[in-house]
Design an enzyme around this catalytic site. Structure first.
Site, PDB file in Angstrom:
ATOM      1  N   GLY A 239      12.679  70.990 -19.829  1.00 45.66           N
ATOM      2  CA  GLY A 239      13.587  71.261 -20.947  1.00 45.66           C
ATOM      3  C   GLY A 239      15.066  70.898 -20.944  1.00 45.66           C
ATOM      4  O   GLY A 239      15.838  70.729 -21.603  1.00 45.66           O
ATOM      5  N   GLU A 273       8.642  70.831 -14.721  1.00 47.35           N
ATOM      6  CA  GLU A 273       7.800  69.771 -15.583  1.00 47.35           C
ATOM      7  C   GLU A 273       8.917  69.153 -16.500  1.00 47.35           C
ATOM      8  O   GLU A 273       8.943  69.161 -17.819  1.00 47.35           O
ATOM      9  CB  GLU A 273       7.043  70.575 -16.453  1.00 47.35           C
ATOM     10  CG  GLU A 273       5.889  71.483 -15.720  1.00 47.35           C
ATOM     11  CD  GLU A 273       5.206  72.165 -16.873  1.00 47.35           C
ATOM     12  OE1 GLU A 273       5.495  72.291 -18.016  1.00 47.35           O
ATOM     13  OE2 GLU A 273       3.959  72.867 -16.621  1.00 47.35           O
ATOM     14  N   GLY A 275      10.685  66.236 -18.303  1.00 46.33           N
ATOM     15  CA  GLY A 275      10.261  64.510 -18.914  1.00 46.33           C
ATOM     16  C   GLY A 275      11.412  64.081 -19.463  1.00 46.33           C
ATOM     17  O   GLY A 275      11.952  62.997 -18.552  1.00 46.33           O
ATOM     18  N   ARG A 276      12.121  64.507 -20.328  1.00 46.60           N
ATOM     19  CA  ARG A 276      13.459  63.880 -20.866  1.00 46.60           C
ATOM     20  C   ARG A 276      14.453  63.569 -19.997  1.00 46.60           C
ATOM     21  O   ARG A 276      15.020  62.430 -19.752  1.00 46.60           O
ATOM     22  CB  ARG A 276      14.082  64.598 -21.946  1.00 46.60           C
ATOM     23  CG  ARG A 276      15.064  63.842 -22.842  1.00 46.60           C
ATOM     24  CD  ARG A 276      15.704  65.072 -23.739  1.00 46.60           C
ATOM     25  NE  ARG A 276      14.807  65.696 -24.447  1.00 46.60           N
ATOM     26  CZ  ARG A 276      14.467  65.434 -25.719  1.00 46.60           C
ATOM     27  NH1 ARG A 276      14.746  64.618 -26.244  1.00 46.60           N
ATOM     28  NH2 ARG A 276      13.466  66.434 -26.303  1.00 46.60           N
ATOM     29  N   ARG A 312      12.572  59.593 -33.334  1.00 49.71           N
ATOM     30  CA  ARG A 312      13.501  60.911 -33.207  1.00 49.71           C
ATOM     31  C   ARG A 312      14.414  61.011 -34.353  1.00 49.71           C
ATOM     32  O   ARG A 312      14.823  62.178 -34.794  1.00 49.71           O
ATOM     33  CB  ARG A 312      13.857  60.703 -31.761  1.00 49.71           C
ATOM     34  CG  ARG A 312      12.820  60.566 -30.676  1.00 49.71           C
ATOM     35  CD  ARG A 312      13.439  61.192 -29.350  1.00 49.71           C
ATOM     36  NE  ARG A 312      13.942  62.359 -29.274  1.00 49.71           N
ATOM     37  CZ  ARG A 312      15.020  62.896 -29.484  1.00 49.71           C
ATOM     38  NH1 ARG A 312      16.095  62.030 -29.596  1.00 49.71           N
ATOM     39  NH2 ARG A 312      15.179  63.974 -29.299  1.00 49.71           N
ATOM     40  N   TYR A 316      13.976  64.442 -35.984  1.00 53.01           N
ATOM     41  CA  TYR A 316      14.756  65.577 -35.530  1.00 53.01           C
ATOM     42  C   TYR A 316      16.199  65.226 -35.919  1.00 53.01           C
ATOM     43  O   TYR A 316      16.843  65.809 -35.521  1.00 53.01           O
ATOM     44  CB  TYR A 316      14.606  65.725 -34.058  1.00 53.01           C
ATOM     45  CG  TYR A 316      13.090  65.604 -33.348  1.00 53.01           C
ATOM     46  CD1 TYR A 316      12.438  66.804 -33.335  1.00 53.01           C
ATOM     47  CD2 TYR A 316      12.584  64.543 -32.614  1.00 53.01           C
ATOM     48  CE1 TYR A 316      11.181  66.783 -33.074  1.00 53.01           C
ATOM     49  CE2 TYR A 316      11.623  64.499 -32.105  1.00 53.01           C
ATOM     50  CZ  TYR A 316      10.683  65.373 -32.260  1.00 53.01           C
ATOM     51  OH  TYR A 316       9.322  65.373 -31.981  1.00 53.01           O
ATOM     52  N   CYS A 344       9.409  51.357 -45.823  1.00 50.78           N
ATOM     53  CA  CYS A 344       9.555  51.777 -47.077  1.00 50.78           C
ATOM     54  C   CYS A 344       9.852  53.429 -47.118  1.00 50.78           C
ATOM     55  O   CYS A 344       9.177  53.958 -47.829  1.00 50.78           O
ATOM     56  CB  CYS A 344       8.528  51.357 -48.052  1.00 50.78           C
ATOM     57  SG  CYS A 344       8.068  49.455 -47.741  1.00 50.78           S
ATOM     58  N   GLU A 345      10.807  53.819 -46.573  1.00 47.92           N
ATOM     59  CA  GLU A 345      11.128  55.316 -46.489  1.00 47.92           C
ATOM     60  C   GLU A 345      12.608  55.421 -46.515  1.00 47.92           C
ATOM     61  O   GLU A 345      13.093  54.737 -45.384  1.00 47.92           O
ATOM     62  CB  GLU A 345      10.325  56.315 -45.615  1.00 47.92           C
ATOM     63  CG  GLU A 345       8.988  56.103 -45.807  1.00 47.92           C
ATOM     64  CD  GLU A 345       8.475  57.446 -45.211  1.00 47.92           C
ATOM     65  OE1 GLU A 345       9.060  58.449 -44.975  1.00 47.92           O
ATOM     66  OE2 GLU A 345       7.307  57.480 -44.580  1.00 47.92           O
ATOM     67  N   TYR A 373       9.997  60.156 -25.446  1.00 46.93           N
ATOM     68  CA  TYR A 373       9.677  60.538 -26.546  1.00 46.93           C
ATOM     69  C   TYR A 373       9.898  59.269 -27.606  1.00 46.93           C
ATOM     70  O   TYR A 373      10.270  59.448 -28.786  1.00 46.93           O
ATOM     71  CB  TYR A 373      10.185  61.743 -27.172  1.00 46.93           C
ATOM     72  CG  TYR A 373      10.062  62.928 -26.128  1.00 46.93           C
ATOM     73  CD1 TYR A 373       8.724  63.289 -25.930  1.00 46.93           C
ATOM     74  CD2 TYR A 373      11.025  63.478 -25.454  1.00 46.93           C
ATOM     75  CE1 TYR A 373       8.511  64.497 -24.875  1.00 46.93           C
ATOM     76  CE2 TYR A 373      10.711  64.497 -24.400  1.00 46.93           C
ATOM     77  CZ  TYR A 373       9.317  64.852 -24.212  1.00 46.93           C
ATOM     78  OH  TYR A 373       9.238  65.933 -23.565  1.00 46.93           O
TER      79      TYR A 373
END
Ligand code: LLP
Length: 420
Positions: A239, A273, A275-276, A312, A316, A344-345, A373
């Site tokens: 985190g 743990e 990650g980022r 991302r 987010y 196309c969005e 991620y």
């Protein structure tokens, strides 16, 4: 901190010119710096020195086996959340006794896989999962090493979609129910409770929520010990946030201090743990401007990278800094642009109304802090390729995932029997 910088007016990854890689393999692609990954791992390890700590890298952040191996070679374990991630961690050489299996919905096949490989610990998130694991362990003649993941009901003050420690979130066992669940677990023949686990969310940029949650976990562990349960291990999750915009974020040393302050008297093994924090700033997404388009009210840089490559911003509202591969000069004319992909969005937008040196078709850009991620969340939406991943170390680079094209993917499709 990372090893991407301008040298002689051009962006280098460690000692390799990024535009040279682009010339050789084409864009878009992910480019990682091994030394940046190592730097972050070492910084965290140093901050946790003196504790009986194991860093189990959260494979979900970037599961390329070359990345996992870089960390495993430095002594990292792995936190996995699926059979696929477990397979990757083992393939990358992580010893089973340094692997933790987390996740709210492990299937019976996945639990059996974890038991077969003899991993360190399975983090259990509900009573039904506990019962299922006991049954499987029994059928395999094994005793499962289990930590109960608690939900401490603490708001991590991060993006709603990546908050995991509030009572309304699906994760963990409500902390007020832990007494009941542990006494139930204690009666199961094939379950051995070794400790408790927790993970309150991702991209935390304040330390207070960690402190609150750790304090709650610590008193729970003490309480359970007083009742005679052997709590010898605490898994504190991941985190720790990173900077996406250059503004300061908590340092590993500050995080480590909180851990030490809270757990100093507990005499417990600690698992982490992250990650980022380890891989986030160690990767960039390299892309090319296809067109510069003047709209009625906006100017668009249309890139060859899109939301399918890096989800991302769309998912987010994440703001990744975007830079040119050529170092900007003081007197460069800046254009106010929206940086978008070709999908196309309208959600396929990396940045709105940012100032970049005037760009033209063919110019190369880097989207920063894309090591975590990024590639792992990519898709083939709009029948686009899965893009290559490369890693740089010193003056070498190596392709660690080839481009996977629609042509390859179409080979897995077929027409139904009745089709003429
Ligand atoms: N442990 C558990 C149980 C987790 O669920 C996670 C992340 C981690 C560790 C690692 O968290 P980190 O240290 O990387 O913050 N896709 C989102 C992030 C999702 C995080 C999911 N769980 C994003 O791009 O921001």
């Amino acid at each position: 901190m990372d090893y991407f910088e301008y040298r002689k007016g051009e962006l280098v990854a460690e000692d390799v010119n990024v535009s040279k890689i682009a010339d050789e393999i084409g864009t878009p692609f992910y480019c990682y710096s091994a030394t940046s990954i190592e730097y972050h791992f070492k910084a965290l390890k140093k901050a946790l020195a003196g504790l009986n700590a194991t860093i189990c890298y959260a494979v979900k952040a970037n599961s390329n086996i070359a990345i996992i191996k870089t960390l495993s070679d430095m002594g990292a374990g792995a936190d996995v959340v699926s059979s696929g991630e477990l397979t990757r961690a083992l393939k990358a050489g992580v010893p089973p006794n340094k692997i933790v299996f987390s996740g709210v919905g492990k299937t019976t096949d996945e639990l059996a896989h974890a038991l077969k490989e003899g991993i360190l610990q399975i983090n259990i998130e509900s009573e039904p999962e506990l019962i299922a694991l006991n049954k499987i362990a029994n059928s395999m003649g094994q005793e499962a090493q289990v930590a109960l993941r608690i939900n401490p009901d603490i708001d991590a003050h991060t993006h709603n979609k990546i908050s995991t420690g509030r009572s309304e979130d699906k994760f963990g066992i409500e902390w007020t129910h832990i007494n009941d669940v542990i006494s139930r677990a204690n009666k199961l023949d094939n379950i051995k409770i070794v400790g408790l686990a927790m993970h309150i969310g991702s991209q935390l940029t304040k330390l207070e929520p960690f402190k609150e949650a750790f304090t709650r976990l610590e008193s729970l562990a003490k309480e359970l010990r007083l009742k005679g349960y052997e709590i010898s291990r605490l898994d504190l999750g991941g985190g720790l946030g990173i900077s996406y915009d250059g503004l300061p974020t908590p340092t590993p040393a500050e995080y480590g201090k909180i851990v030490k302050d809270v757990f100093k008297d507990l005499n417990c093994d600690l698992l982490f743990e992250p990650g980022r924090f380890i891989v986030g700033n160690a990767g960039i997404l390299v892309t090319q401007v296809i067109y510069v388009k003047k709209g009625a009210t906006r100017r668009f840089l249309i890139l060859d990278a899109a939301m399918n490559d890096l989800m991302r911003p769309c998912l987010y509202d994440a703001k990744h800094s975007i830079i040119s591969l050529v170092e900007p000069k003081e007197d460069d004319i800046l254009d106010r642009v929206d940086v978008v992909g070709p999908v196309c969005e309208t959600g396929d937008t990396f940045a709105t109304e940012i100032d970049l040196p005037a760009a033209e078709s063919g110019d190369l850009l880097a989207i920063r802090s894309a090591g975590a991620y990024g590639a792992v969340m990519s898709s083939t939406y709009n029948s686009r390729s899965l893009i290559p991943e490369i890693i740089v170390k010193g003056n070498n680079y190596s392709i660690i995932r080839q481009r996977i094209t629609p042509k390859t993917l179409i080979n897995y499709e077929s027409l139904p029997d009745w089709s003429t």
